[in-house]
Design a protein around this motif. Structure first.
Motif, PDB file in Angstrom:
ATOM      1  N   GLY A  83       0.816  -1.220   0.000  1.00  0.00           N
ATOM      2  CA  GLY A  83       0.000   0.000   0.000  1.00  0.00           C
ATOM      3  C   GLY A  83       0.843   1.260   0.000  1.00  0.00           C
ATOM      4  N   ALA A  84       1.904   1.250   0.798  1.00  0.00           N
ATOM      5  CA  ALA A  84       2.796   2.417   0.834  1.00  0.00           C
ATOM      6  C   ALA A  84       3.495   2.606  -0.510  1.00  0.00           C
ATOM      7  N   ALA A  85       3.899   1.501  -1.137  1.00  0.00           N
ATOM      8  CA  ALA A  85       4.547   1.579  -2.450  1.00  0.00           C
ATOM      9  C   ALA A  85       3.573   2.104  -3.501  1.00  0.00           C
ATOM     10  N   ALA A  86       2.329   1.684  -3.419  1.00  0.00           N
ATOM     11  CA  ALA A  86       1.321   2.168  -4.374  1.00  0.00           C
ATOM     12  C   ALA A  86       1.100   3.675  -4.198  1.00  0.00           C
ATOM     13  N   THR A  87       1.116   4.141  -2.959  1.00  0.00           N
ATOM     14  CA  THR A  87       0.968   5.573  -2.701  1.00  0.00           C
ATOM     15  C   THR A  87       2.132   6.351  -3.302  1.00  0.00           C
ATOM     16  N   LEU A  88       3.358   5.866  -3.104  1.00  0.00           N
ATOM     17  CA  LEU A  88       4.528   6.539  -3.685  1.00  0.00           C
ATOM     18  C   LEU A  88       4.491   6.512  -5.206  1.00  0.00           C
ATOM     19  N   THR A  89       4.025   5.409  -5.769  1.00  0.00           N
ATOM     20  CA  THR A  89       3.899   5.329  -7.222  1.00  0.00           C
ATOM     21  C   THR A  89       2.891   6.359  -7.713  1.00  0.00           C
ATOM     22  N   GLU A  99      13.196  -3.239  -1.707  1.00  0.00           N
ATOM     23  CA  GLU A  99      12.759  -2.486  -2.888  1.00  0.00           C
ATOM     24  C   GLU A  99      11.973  -1.239  -2.485  1.00  0.00           C
ATOM     25  N   TYR A 100      11.227  -1.321  -1.394  1.00  0.00           N
ATOM     26  CA  TYR A 100      10.512  -0.134  -0.918  1.00  0.00           C
ATOM     27  C   TYR A 100      11.495   0.937  -0.456  1.00  0.00           C
ATOM     28  N   ALA A 101      12.582   0.521   0.178  1.00  0.00           N
ATOM     29  CA  ALA A 101      13.611   1.486   0.579  1.00  0.00           C
ATOM     30  C   ALA A 101      14.206   2.166  -0.653  1.00  0.00           C
ATOM     31  N   GLN A 102      14.438   1.407  -1.713  1.00  0.00           N
ATOM     32  CA  GLN A 102      14.947   1.983  -2.963  1.00  0.00           C
ATOM     33  C   GLN A 102      13.918   2.914  -3.597  1.00  0.00           C
ATOM     34  N   GLN A 103      12.660   2.498  -3.586  1.00  0.00           N
ATOM     35  CA  GLN A 103      11.613   3.339  -4.156  1.00  0.00           C
ATOM     36  C   GLN A 103      11.548   4.677  -3.434  1.00  0.00           C
ATOM     37  N   ARG A 104      11.596   4.656  -2.117  1.00  0.00           N
ATOM     38  CA  ARG A 104      11.569   5.897  -1.339  1.00  0.00           C
ATOM     39  C   ARG A 104      12.779   6.763  -1.624  1.00  0.00           C
ATOM     40  N   PHE A 155      14.662   6.952  -4.365  1.00  0.00           N
ATOM     41  CA  PHE A 155      14.584   7.602  -5.661  1.00  0.00           C
ATOM     42  C   PHE A 155      13.471   8.647  -5.715  1.00  0.00           C
ATOM     43  N   PHE A 156      12.392   8.428  -4.982  1.00  0.00           N
ATOM     44  CA  PHE A 156      11.346   9.450  -4.900  1.00  0.00           C
ATOM     45  C   PHE A 156      11.886  10.690  -4.193  1.00  0.00           C
ATOM     46  N   GLN A 157      12.619  10.491  -3.111  1.00  0.00           N
ATOM     47  CA  GLN A 157      13.186  11.618  -2.376  1.00  0.00           C
ATOM     48  C   GLN A 157      14.213  12.372  -3.216  1.00  0.00           C
ATOM     49  N   LEU A 158      15.002  11.648  -4.003  1.00  0.00           N
ATOM     50  CA  LEU A 158      15.949  12.309  -4.901  1.00  0.00           C
ATOM     51  C   LEU A 158      15.211  13.156  -5.940  1.00  0.00           C
ATOM     52  N   ALA A 159      14.107  12.640  -6.459  1.00  0.00           N
ATOM     53  CA  ALA A 159      13.318  13.404  -7.425  1.00  0.00           C
ATOM     54  C   ALA A 159      12.756  14.673  -6.781  1.00  0.00           C
ATOM     55  N   VAL A 160      12.247  14.541  -5.574  1.00  0.00           N
ATOM     56  CA  VAL A 160      11.724  15.718  -4.865  1.00  0.00           C
ATOM     57  C   VAL A 160      12.838  16.733  -4.643  1.00  0.00           C
ATOM     58  N   LEU A 161      14.019  16.277  -4.300  1.00  0.00           N
ATOM     59  CA  LEU A 161      15.161  17.166  -4.120  1.00  0.00           C
ATOM     60  C   LEU A 161      15.498  17.901  -5.414  1.00  0.00           C
ATOM     61  N   VAL A 162      15.556  17.176  -6.518  1.00  0.00           N
ATOM     62  CA  VAL A 162      15.879  17.797  -7.809  1.00  0.00           C
ATOM     63  C   VAL A 162      14.819  18.822  -8.204  1.00  0.00           C
ATOM     64  N   PHE A 163      13.549  18.462  -8.097  1.00  0.00           N
ATOM     65  CA  PHE A 163      12.500  19.421  -8.454  1.00  0.00           C
ATOM     66  C   PHE A 163      12.442  20.583  -7.469  1.00  0.00           C
ATOM     67  N   GLY A 164      12.820  20.327  -6.225  1.00  0.00           N
ATOM     68  CA  GLY A 164      12.935  21.415  -5.258  1.00  0.00           C
ATOM     69  C   GLY A 164      14.033  22.399  -5.633  1.00  0.00           C
ATOM     70  N   LEU A 165      15.178  21.871  -6.070  1.00  0.00           N
ATOM     71  CA  LEU A 165      16.256  22.745  -6.545  1.00  0.00           C
ATOM     72  C   LEU A 165      15.799  23.566  -7.741  1.00  0.00           C
ATOM     73  N   LEU A 185      12.110   9.683 -10.844  1.00  0.00           N
ATOM     74  CA  LEU A 185      10.705   9.290 -10.735  1.00  0.00           C
ATOM     75  C   LEU A 185      10.459   7.958 -11.441  1.00  0.00           C
ATOM     76  N   GLY A 186      11.031   7.810 -12.627  1.00  0.00           N
ATOM     77  CA  GLY A 186      10.876   6.555 -13.364  1.00  0.00           C
ATOM     78  C   GLY A 186      11.430   5.370 -12.590  1.00  0.00           C
ATOM     79  N   THR A 187      12.566   5.562 -11.942  1.00  0.00           N
ATOM     80  CA  THR A 187      13.159   4.486 -11.152  1.00  0.00           C
ATOM     81  C   THR A 187      12.295   4.175  -9.939  1.00  0.00           C
ATOM     82  N   SER A 188      11.731   5.201  -9.323  1.00  0.00           N
ATOM     83  CA  SER A 188      10.832   4.994  -8.197  1.00  0.00           C
ATOM     84  C   SER A 188       9.592   4.204  -8.635  1.00  0.00           C
ATOM     85  N   ILE A 189       9.038   4.543  -9.780  1.00  0.00           N
ATOM     86  CA  ILE A 189       7.880   3.820 -10.317  1.00  0.00           C
ATOM     87  C   ILE A 189       8.262   2.366 -10.618  1.00  0.00           C
ATOM     88  N   PHE A 190       9.460   2.155 -11.151  1.00  0.00           N
ATOM     89  CA  PHE A 190       9.942   0.807 -11.453  1.00  0.00           C
ATOM     90  C   PHE A 190       9.959  -0.056 -10.184  1.00  0.00           C
TER      91      PHE A 190
END
Length: 133
Positions: free
Chosen positions: A15-21, A97-102, A104-114, A61-66
Protein backbone atom coordinates in the motif's frame (compact mmCIF):
# COMPACT_ATOMS: atom_id res chain seq x y z
CA UNK A 1 5.98 -14.70 12.77
CA UNK A 2 2.67 -16.18 11.71
CA UNK A 3 1.39 -16.07 8.13
CA UNK A 4 -1.42 -13.63 8.94
CA UNK A 5 0.80 -10.94 10.42
CA UNK A 6 3.35 -11.48 7.63
CA UNK A 7 0.64 -10.93 5.01
CA UNK A 8 -0.50 -7.82 6.89
CA UNK A 9 3.05 -6.46 6.79
CA UNK A 10 3.37 -7.20 3.09
CA UNK A 11 0.01 -5.51 2.49
CA UNK A 12 1.26 -2.42 4.34
CA UNK A 13 4.44 -2.28 2.23
CA UNK A 14 2.42 -2.78 -0.94
CA UNK A 15 0.00 0.00 0.00
CA UNK A 16 2.80 2.42 0.83
CA UNK A 17 4.55 1.58 -2.45
CA UNK A 18 1.32 2.17 -4.37
CA UNK A 19 0.97 5.57 -2.70
CA UNK A 20 4.53 6.54 -3.68
CA UNK A 21 3.90 5.33 -7.22
CA UNK A 22 0.80 7.52 -7.38
CA UNK A 23 2.73 10.54 -6.15
CA UNK A 24 5.51 9.82 -8.65
CA UNK A 25 3.03 9.64 -11.53
CA UNK A 26 1.39 12.87 -10.35
CA UNK A 27 4.75 14.68 -10.23
CA UNK A 28 5.69 13.30 -13.62
CA UNK A 29 2.44 14.48 -15.17
CA UNK A 30 2.59 17.87 -13.48
CA UNK A 31 6.13 18.60 -14.61
CA UNK A 32 5.43 17.53 -18.19
CA UNK A 33 2.25 19.63 -18.22
CA UNK A 34 4.18 22.58 -16.82
CA UNK A 35 6.68 22.45 -19.65
CA UNK A 36 4.30 21.84 -22.55
CA UNK A 37 1.62 24.27 -21.39
CA UNK A 38 1.35 27.40 -23.44
CA UNK A 39 1.35 29.81 -20.49
CA UNK A 40 4.54 29.65 -18.48
CA UNK A 41 7.45 31.95 -17.85
CA UNK A 42 10.33 31.50 -20.27
CA UNK A 43 13.54 32.57 -18.65
CA UNK A 44 16.10 34.11 -20.94
CA UNK A 45 19.79 33.37 -20.94
CA UNK A 46 21.64 30.82 -18.90
CA UNK A 47 18.86 30.36 -16.35
CA UNK A 48 17.13 28.20 -18.96
CA UNK A 49 19.69 25.49 -18.21
CA UNK A 50 17.92 24.94 -14.89
CA UNK A 51 15.19 23.23 -16.90
CA UNK A 52 17.71 20.46 -17.56
CA UNK A 53 17.13 19.47 -13.92
CA UNK A 54 13.91 17.90 -15.16
CA UNK A 55 15.91 15.12 -16.83
CA UNK A 56 17.42 13.61 -13.67
CA UNK A 57 14.17 14.32 -11.84
CA UNK A 58 12.23 12.30 -14.39
CA UNK A 59 14.84 9.54 -14.26
CA UNK A 60 14.50 9.36 -10.48
CA UNK A 61 10.71 9.29 -10.73
CA UNK A 62 10.88 6.56 -13.36
CA UNK A 63 13.16 4.49 -11.15
CA UNK A 64 10.83 4.99 -8.20
CA UNK A 65 7.88 3.82 -10.32
CA UNK A 66 9.94 0.81 -11.45
CA UNK A 67 10.53 -0.28 -7.85
CA UNK A 68 6.86 0.28 -7.03
CA UNK A 69 5.91 -2.04 -9.88
CA UNK A 70 8.32 -4.70 -8.60
CA UNK A 71 6.71 -4.49 -5.16
CA UNK A 72 3.22 -4.85 -6.61
CA UNK A 73 4.30 -7.92 -8.59
CA UNK A 74 5.89 -9.51 -5.54
CA UNK A 75 2.78 -8.89 -3.47
CA UNK A 76 0.65 -10.52 -6.16
CA UNK A 77 3.03 -13.51 -6.20
CA UNK A 78 2.69 -13.78 -2.44
CA UNK A 79 -1.03 -14.42 -2.83
CA UNK A 80 -0.25 -17.68 -4.66
CA UNK A 81 1.87 -19.29 -1.95
CA UNK A 82 1.35 -20.69 1.51
CA UNK A 83 5.06 -21.40 2.05
CA UNK A 84 6.10 -19.33 5.07
CA UNK A 85 9.79 -19.28 4.13
CA UNK A 86 9.04 -18.12 0.59
CA UNK A 87 6.73 -15.39 1.91
CA UNK A 88 9.50 -14.19 4.23
CA UNK A 89 11.93 -14.03 1.30
CA UNK A 90 9.36 -12.10 -0.73
CA UNK A 91 8.88 -9.78 2.25
CA UNK A 92 12.61 -9.11 2.54
CA UNK A 93 12.78 -8.28 -1.16
CA UNK A 94 9.73 -6.03 -0.90
CA UNK A 95 11.21 -4.21 2.08
CA UNK A 96 14.51 -3.57 0.32
CA UNK A 97 12.76 -2.49 -2.89
CA UNK A 98 10.51 -0.13 -0.92
CA UNK A 99 13.61 1.49 0.58
CA UNK A 100 14.95 1.98 -2.96
CA UNK A 101 11.61 3.34 -4.16
CA UNK A 102 11.57 5.90 -1.34
CA UNK A 103 15.19 6.89 -1.98
CA UNK A 104 14.58 7.60 -5.66
CA UNK A 105 11.35 9.45 -4.90
CA UNK A 106 13.19 11.62 -2.38
CA UNK A 107 15.95 12.31 -4.90
CA UNK A 108 13.32 13.40 -7.42
CA UNK A 109 11.72 15.72 -4.86
CA UNK A 110 15.16 17.17 -4.12
CA UNK A 111 15.88 17.80 -7.81
CA UNK A 112 12.50 19.42 -8.45
CA UNK A 113 12.93 21.42 -5.26
CA UNK A 114 16.26 22.74 -6.54
CA UNK A 115 14.54 23.66 -9.80
CA UNK A 116 11.69 25.55 -8.12
CA UNK A 117 14.10 27.38 -5.80
CA UNK A 118 16.27 28.42 -8.74
CA UNK A 119 13.18 29.58 -10.64
CA UNK A 120 11.99 31.55 -7.62
CA UNK A 121 15.38 33.22 -7.20
CA UNK A 122 15.41 34.10 -10.90
CA UNK A 123 11.84 35.43 -10.69
CA UNK A 124 12.68 37.64 -7.70
CA UNK A 125 15.94 39.04 -9.04
CA UNK A 126 15.37 39.15 -12.81
CA UNK A 127 15.11 42.60 -14.29
CA UNK A 128 12.71 41.60 -17.04
CA UNK A 129 10.50 38.54 -17.29
CA UNK A 130 9.46 37.37 -20.73
CA UNK A 131 6.12 35.61 -20.70
CA UNK A 132 5.45 33.28 -23.62
CA UNK A 133 2.42 34.39 -25.62
Amino acid sequence: MDAGSLRDGLLAISGAAATLTGWSLTMLGATVAGIVSSEYLRPAGRIRFFYLLFLPGWAFLGTSIFYGDKIARRFAACAFTRDQKLMEQIGQSMNSEYAQQRLFFQLAVLVFGLWIISLLIWWVFARKINAKH
